[in-house]
Design an enzyme around this catalytic site. Structure first.
Site, PDB file in Angstrom:
ATOM      1  N   ASP A 117       1.033  -1.065   0.131  1.00  0.00           N
ATOM      2  CA  ASP A 117      -0.048   0.083   0.031  1.00  0.00           C
ATOM      3  C   ASP A 117       1.190   1.081   0.306  1.00  0.00           C
ATOM      4  O   ASP A 117       2.521   1.175   0.473  1.00  0.00           O
ATOM      5  CB  ASP A 117      -1.040  -0.219   1.596  1.00  0.00           C
ATOM      6  CG  ASP A 117      -1.923   1.099   1.597  1.00  0.00           C
ATOM      7  OD1 ASP A 117      -2.587   1.654   0.492  1.00  0.00           O
ATOM      8  OD2 ASP A 117      -1.414   1.791   2.624  1.00  0.00           O
ATOM      9  N   ASP A 120      -1.398  -0.586   6.106  1.00  0.00           N
ATOM     10  CA  ASP A 120      -1.704  -0.094   7.375  1.00  0.00           C
ATOM     11  C   ASP A 120      -3.315   0.497   7.817  1.00  0.00           C
ATOM     12  O   ASP A 120      -4.057   0.307   8.384  1.00  0.00           O
ATOM     13  CB  ASP A 120      -0.793   1.611   7.345  1.00  0.00           C
ATOM     14  CG  ASP A 120      -2.363   2.344   6.849  1.00  0.00           C
ATOM     15  OD1 ASP A 120      -2.537   1.936   5.307  1.00  0.00           O
ATOM     16  OD2 ASP A 120      -2.452   4.045   6.544  1.00  0.00           O
ATOM     17  N   ASP A 135      -7.024  -2.586   2.493  1.00  0.00           N
ATOM     18  CA  ASP A 135      -5.629  -3.506   2.894  1.00  0.00           C
ATOM     19  C   ASP A 135      -6.160  -4.890   3.609  1.00  0.00           C
ATOM     20  O   ASP A 135      -6.069  -6.462   2.803  1.00  0.00           O
ATOM     21  CB  ASP A 135      -4.805  -2.767   2.955  1.00  0.00           C
ATOM     22  CG  ASP A 135      -3.809  -1.392   2.870  1.00  0.00           C
ATOM     23  OD1 ASP A 135      -4.194  -1.544   1.735  1.00  0.00           O
ATOM     24  OD2 ASP A 135      -4.149  -0.893   3.641  1.00  0.00           O
TER      25      ASP A 135
END
Lengths: 222, 222
Positions: B8, B173, B177
């Protein structure tokens, strides 16, 4: 006292000419400049979204000049400097000279990129006949609407940033940076720059590309 | 043996959550991974041109999943995973919930960003009634065409890269995700991640954001 530092991207912030990999030392140096109160702006032939992404993620605050001078972004304001080039003309240029279009052309309006980057006399003639401008950065050919080139975009950025020529520094590697250098008080060519750029630069750096950026920022901060 | 690392961007490769400044140590770690033969791919809610610019300039080779899962790029191939969302619907969503559109919306087709990032029940209902998906990354709200979310994009990337689930690592985070983690063999949540992500991660890292990326890559390479 320099308040704004204009930096080219390809061949300047990268590890060398001919690579797209950004030099870590150069990023650190840009952040040192920002911390010392020198705002850093990107001035490049890249498209607006690519440059704005880099501007934000690299932690810069000086704004940007994209599309080789045709698009300016500063403090939330965007400004188009050049005439729009119709899509058909872009395709015709690519077809006529057997060029490959940049993936970024989808995100451009006034300045379009093509490879290979070799500029030929027939291309200049072809562009002039259509009221357009063609230049090579060494990375790509740029076909732009008038006025084209980095000069007009940089003048608009300095106006939006309310910064004078004497308060502006610039660093680059290519002949397409000559117009940017004309608008800045102190100018530095990296050691692997085009000879034409070295001739107009106030400083010829000892180090190449990203290492040259560190060298120049160390000078500005010393 | 991990061959592909999915990462990410916002809150993960940055110095912290809530900032856009990329962590220098994290960039160095990604390059160490690439040199050791682990290809790195960006999986993010950002638009395609912003992510492709970063992918190239950071020196990565694993491709990318943009528009929160809706757009995939790998080895020169681009692929659209989600249905297109009409421009009028995007404007109506912003107007109805008094949201500000992301500057990147101009460069998107299937997934659109808005701030503030706070997700409300009425928004989920509004999107469902129109056959759309709405999620929050903590940085922005994302309104997407079906299927929406990072899962479908990651599956397509793994297919294009010809890499198996067991050969894939992932780090993130945010709760957006979670879908990416489902497609990977080894998954790591940074120390400042959403609790929902930590619950499904195989590793909860000691360090936050970019420092956590270094920690994870050190594990993978040791």
């Amino acid at each position: 006292m320099i308040k704004l530092l204009l930096t080219d991207l390809d061949g300047t912030l990268t590890e060398d000419r001919g690579t797209y990999v950004v030099d870590i030392g150069a990023i650190k140096a840009l952040r040192r400049a920002e911390k010392a109160g020198i705002r850093v702006a990107l001035v490049s032939g890249n498209s607006y979204p690519v440059l704005r992404g880099l501007h934000n993620y690299l932690g810069l605050s000086g704004g940007l000049v994209a599309e080789n001078g045709c698009f300016v972004f500063h403090g939330g304001v965007t400004f188009r400097v050049c005439e729009t080039v119709p899509r058909e003309v872009v395709s015709e240029f690519a077809k006529t000279f057997n060029l490959r279009e940049s993936w970024q052309n989808e995100f451009r309006r006034s300045d379009f990129g093509f490879t290979p980057a070799e500029l030929k006399d027939e291309m200049i003639k072809w562009a002039e006949e259509r009221g357009l401008v063609v230049q090579s950065s060494g990375y790509a050919l740029h076909l732009s609407g008038k006025p084209g080139g980095k000069g007009a975009g940089v003048r608009k950025l300095l106006e939006l940033a309310n910064v004078k020529r004497e308060e502006t520094g610039a660093i680059g590697d290519s002949r397409t940076d000559i117009e940017m250098f004309r608008e800045a008080g102190i100018t530095a060519a990296v050691s692997n720059a085009d000879p034409e750029l070295k001739r107009v630069a106030s400083i010829s750096l000892k180090l190449k590309s990203g290492a040259g950026v560190m060298e120049f920022i160390d000078m500005l901060l010393s």
